[in-house]
Design an enzyme around this catalytic site. Sequence first.
Site: not given
Ligand code: F6P
Length: 543
Positions: A210, A216, A270-271, A356, A387, A507
Amino acid sequence: MTSGPTSPDPSANPKWAELAAAAAAVPTIRDLLDADPGRPARSTVSAAGITLDFARQQITPQALAALIELAEKQGVFDRRTAMFAGEHINTTEDRAVLHTALRLPRGARLIVDEVDVVSEVHEVLDLMGNFAKSVRNGKWRGATGKRINAIVNIGIGGSDLGPAMAYQALRDFSKRDMGFHFVSNVDPTDLSEVLRSLDPARTLFVIASKTFSTLETMTNGRAARAWLVSALGEKAVINHFVAVSSNRELVEKFGIDSKNMFGFWDWVGGRYSMDAAIGLSTMIAIGPKAFSQLLAGFHAMDKHFETARADQNLPVIMGLLAVWNRDFLNISTNAVLPYSQYLSRFPAYLQQLTMESNGKRVRLDGTPVTYQTGAIVWGEPGTNGQHSFYQLIHQGTSPVACDIIVIAQSDNPLGDQQNMLIANALAQAAVLARGRTIDEVAADGTSKELAPHKVMPGNRPTSVISAPRLDPFTLGALIALYEHSVFVQGALWGINSFDQWGVELGKKVALGILAVIDGQADMSTVDVATAHSIEVLATQGRA
Ligand code: F6P
């Protein structure tokens, strides 16, 4: 911050004390079931192809009615109206919360902040549809003219868990001659292990972020780009990379043609984004038609949540049961146990959705809560979990609430295996709820010494959530059920379920530590324990 609907302290409401007294006197689940043979039928509600059976929850009908009254008094239903209307209920980020608009049918009308939201949503869906079709039918080619046979979604959190879960869940509807891969971890192993079996000439990367600034995702995205460029040259990037983002500027900076960017809006968290453009890999996997069925399932549950009366409303009931278990029965954890291999990533998906969203400790007005909020959610598919960790659920000292998800029909019938699966799901529901008394154990002829080891306290509140088949429509409805249950919980607690400030600090701190590890900052900039760990890892050969 804009002013939103008020969120009075629920524990100050007289209903709260009434509920606490009801919880102190509530019979065991076994007694509730034995006293009332009509309970299972009266505790079963269905909507959008999903059935919720909450007969094995430790709650009386009176307590559920009191919870509904509390929800009413706390403004839960007004807040629901405000969410569907696009009011800025995410007050700490001054945003609307409109994932429900992502699944409104073409032609529906919703104007938010003077924008026709439904047209914009369908414009993007059409772009995604055309693109997905062209990849699926081979019109979209790699730089050397070869057909794409592998999609790699690079994203994390909501930009990974939804698509990864949905691909797994809908595998039976997916294009089987294409491979779908999901890379999220900044651990270089994640990307490396995916790339080793892929042909660059036939691989398409979907960079899903987003913000297009998540460490990452950007790091993995750049590494994937370097891998592709070293095989096919710089010019190939345009054929092999597309982006899903709301940040056009950063997408272009990365070198992706903005024609190949699929956008979404700040009102999609995001979620809550797997049914927005973040679902591009899902759409390529199952095709635009099946994707629209997925959206229809979400929408059917949205409509039900918006319109059904509270005591027949699946998300309302599920959300209120979660509050009851957390605050009145003092159960801190909820196991999600899907008896469906296709749903093996569903617990991981729900962890982000629920934890979250509702892992919060202050109310909307910033005052600290004086009661418990979001439960810890975890799980694995049955029967595997049986199990492994079920032992603790059955006989451990911490009570665990359970959601057992059962799909009646298998898409892969094999002998009697589906019946075995269902029998196991129902056996666990029975044992979790009813347990086994010392008298029942003794009646088996078990010795006095061994008997206490075989006693099961039972009384583990359990819901059975079922559906005839796991198809795109059902998956959409199931996800929306949990989304709205999370909403009900958060609204009753008076917290903001739509921000996530708690993940931000880590972060920032990671960047400071990285600077030390890379030799760009002095060791004195980190705390003593961190400095020590950096030194220990250096002696262990950290690169
Ligand atoms: O971990 C926090 C967060 O902001 C989540 O809410 C989101 O889904 C994720 O990082 C990824 O964010 P982006 O889509 O901006 O890379």
